[in-house]
Scaffold this active site. Structure first.
Site, PDB file in Angstrom:
ATOM      1  N   HIS A  55       7.079  19.256 -13.589  1.00  0.00           N
ATOM      2  CA  HIS A  55       7.887  18.156 -14.120  1.00  0.00           C
ATOM      3  C   HIS A  55       9.171  17.934 -13.317  1.00  0.00           C
ATOM      4  O   HIS A  55       9.582  16.780 -13.110  1.00  0.00           O
ATOM      5  CB  HIS A  55       8.207  18.405 -15.593  1.00  0.00           C
ATOM      6  CG  HIS A  55       8.854  17.254 -16.269  1.00  0.00           C
ATOM      7  ND1 HIS A  55       8.286  15.998 -16.341  1.00  0.00           N
ATOM      8  CD2 HIS A  55      10.050  17.149 -16.907  1.00  0.00           C
ATOM      9  CE1 HIS A  55       9.094  15.175 -16.999  1.00  0.00           C
ATOM     10  NE2 HIS A  55      10.165  15.852 -17.349  1.00  0.00           N
ATOM     11  N   ASP A  75       8.129   8.017 -20.573  1.00  0.00           N
ATOM     12  CA  ASP A  75       8.431   8.062 -22.001  1.00  0.00           C
ATOM     13  C   ASP A  75       9.900   7.700 -22.213  1.00  0.00           C
ATOM     14  O   ASP A  75      10.647   7.498 -21.249  1.00  0.00           O
ATOM     15  CB  ASP A  75       8.075   9.421 -22.592  1.00  0.00           C
ATOM     16  CG  ASP A  75       8.801  10.591 -21.938  1.00  0.00           C
ATOM     17  OD1 ASP A  75       9.998  10.454 -21.604  1.00  0.00           O
ATOM     18  OD2 ASP A  75       8.179  11.648 -21.790  1.00  0.00           O
ATOM     19  N   TYR A  99       6.038  14.670 -21.893  1.00  0.00           N
ATOM     20  CA  TYR A  99       5.377  14.506 -20.593  1.00  0.00           C
ATOM     21  C   TYR A  99       4.474  13.276 -20.529  1.00  0.00           C
ATOM     22  O   TYR A  99       3.509  13.245 -19.771  1.00  0.00           O
ATOM     23  CB  TYR A  99       4.622  15.781 -20.205  1.00  0.00           C
ATOM     24  CG  TYR A  99       5.522  16.983 -20.199  1.00  0.00           C
ATOM     25  CD1 TYR A  99       6.425  17.188 -19.164  1.00  0.00           C
ATOM     26  CD2 TYR A  99       5.524  17.880 -21.260  1.00  0.00           C
ATOM     27  CE1 TYR A  99       7.288  18.271 -19.171  1.00  0.00           C
ATOM     28  CE2 TYR A  99       6.392  18.969 -21.280  1.00  0.00           C
ATOM     29  CZ  TYR A  99       7.270  19.162 -20.226  1.00  0.00           C
ATOM     30  OH  TYR A  99       8.125  20.220 -20.236  1.00  0.00           O
ATOM     31  N   ALA A 100       4.793  12.254 -21.287  1.00  0.00           N
ATOM     32  CA  ALA A 100       4.017  11.005 -21.273  1.00  0.00           C
ATOM     33  C   ALA A 100       4.550  10.127 -20.144  1.00  0.00           C
ATOM     34  O   ALA A 100       5.253   9.143 -20.360  1.00  0.00           O
ATOM     35  CB  ALA A 100       4.126  10.303 -22.617  1.00  0.00           C
ATOM     36  N   ASN A 101       4.245  10.549 -18.921  1.00  0.00           N
ATOM     37  CA  ASN A 101       4.766   9.905 -17.719  1.00  0.00           C
ATOM     38  C   ASN A 101       3.680   9.882 -16.636  1.00  0.00           C
ATOM     39  O   ASN A 101       2.854  10.788 -16.568  1.00  0.00           O
ATOM     40  CB  ASN A 101       5.960  10.691 -17.166  1.00  0.00           C
ATOM     41  CG  ASN A 101       7.010  11.001 -18.209  1.00  0.00           C
ATOM     42  OD1 ASN A 101       7.589  10.105 -18.785  1.00  0.00           O
ATOM     43  ND2 ASN A 101       7.231  12.291 -18.445  1.00  0.00           N
ATOM     44  N   HIS A 140       0.831  -1.193   0.000  1.00  0.00           N
ATOM     45  CA  HIS A 140       0.000   0.000   0.000  1.00  0.00           C
ATOM     46  C   HIS A 140       0.873   1.253   0.000  1.00  0.00           C
ATOM     47  O   HIS A 140       1.781   1.389   0.804  1.00  0.00           O
ATOM     48  CB  HIS A 140      -0.919  -0.025   1.225  1.00  0.00           C
ATOM     49  CG  HIS A 140      -1.933   1.048   1.215  1.00  0.00           C
ATOM     50  ND1 HIS A 140      -2.351   1.668   2.353  1.00  0.00           N
ATOM     51  CD2 HIS A 140      -2.632   1.624   0.199  1.00  0.00           C
ATOM     52  CE1 HIS A 140      -3.263   2.575   2.059  1.00  0.00           C
ATOM     53  NE2 HIS A 140      -3.441   2.566   0.752  1.00  0.00           N
TER      54      HIS A 140
END
Length: 139
Positions: free
Chosen positions: A106, A28, A128-130, A20
């Site tokens: 970021h 990316d 920013y594909a994270n 948990h």
């Protein structure tokens, strides 16, 4: 042979060990991976596999209670941002629990990846594909 959707042994192992609030990052192709964080490199070539393909597969195996996203995605990659939010809403329905979404700059996002159990590198080549996924519990 494993019957489940996720066949990658290192990724499957990391998810199985999450408790948990533990975190797993999906990034990316250009996201830096901090020293000491396990690298699970799935990138084959530009765009393969995509960020969303990896996200979809991971969340089939992982109980998610929170997603952390760089706020810059809203402006710099709006289409992917909307697709990610839609998938998080679908996941909420399947899991029958709310998934909190937290936005950070970021630079802070990159710092937070240092606490992840692993960072999965995709072939995604869009900005920013994270996401950092925080593990929930199934009870």
């Amino acid at each position: 042979m494993k019957k489940g959707l996720l066949l990658n042994a290192p990724l499957s192992s990391v998810i199985a060990r999450l408790g948990h609030t533990d975190t797993l990052a999906i990034g990316d192709a250009g996201l830096p991976i901090p020293a000491g964080v396990e690298r699970i490199d799935l990138a084959l070539t530009h765009g393969v596999p995509s960020f969303l393909q990896v996200f979809d597969t991971v969340v089939e195996e992982m109980q998610v209670e929170k997603a952390i996203i760089a706020s810059e995605i809203k402006e710099k990659n709006a289409e992917l941002h909307l697709q990610l939010l839609a998938r998080l809403r679908e996941l909420e329905e399947r899991q029958r629990n709310r998934i909190a979404v937290e936005y950070v700059l970021h630079e802070e996002f990159k710092a937070l990846t240092a606490n992840s159990h692993a960072l999965v590198r995709t072939g995604e080549c869009s900005p920013y594909a994270n996401v950092i996924l925080c593990s929930g519990v199934v009870f």
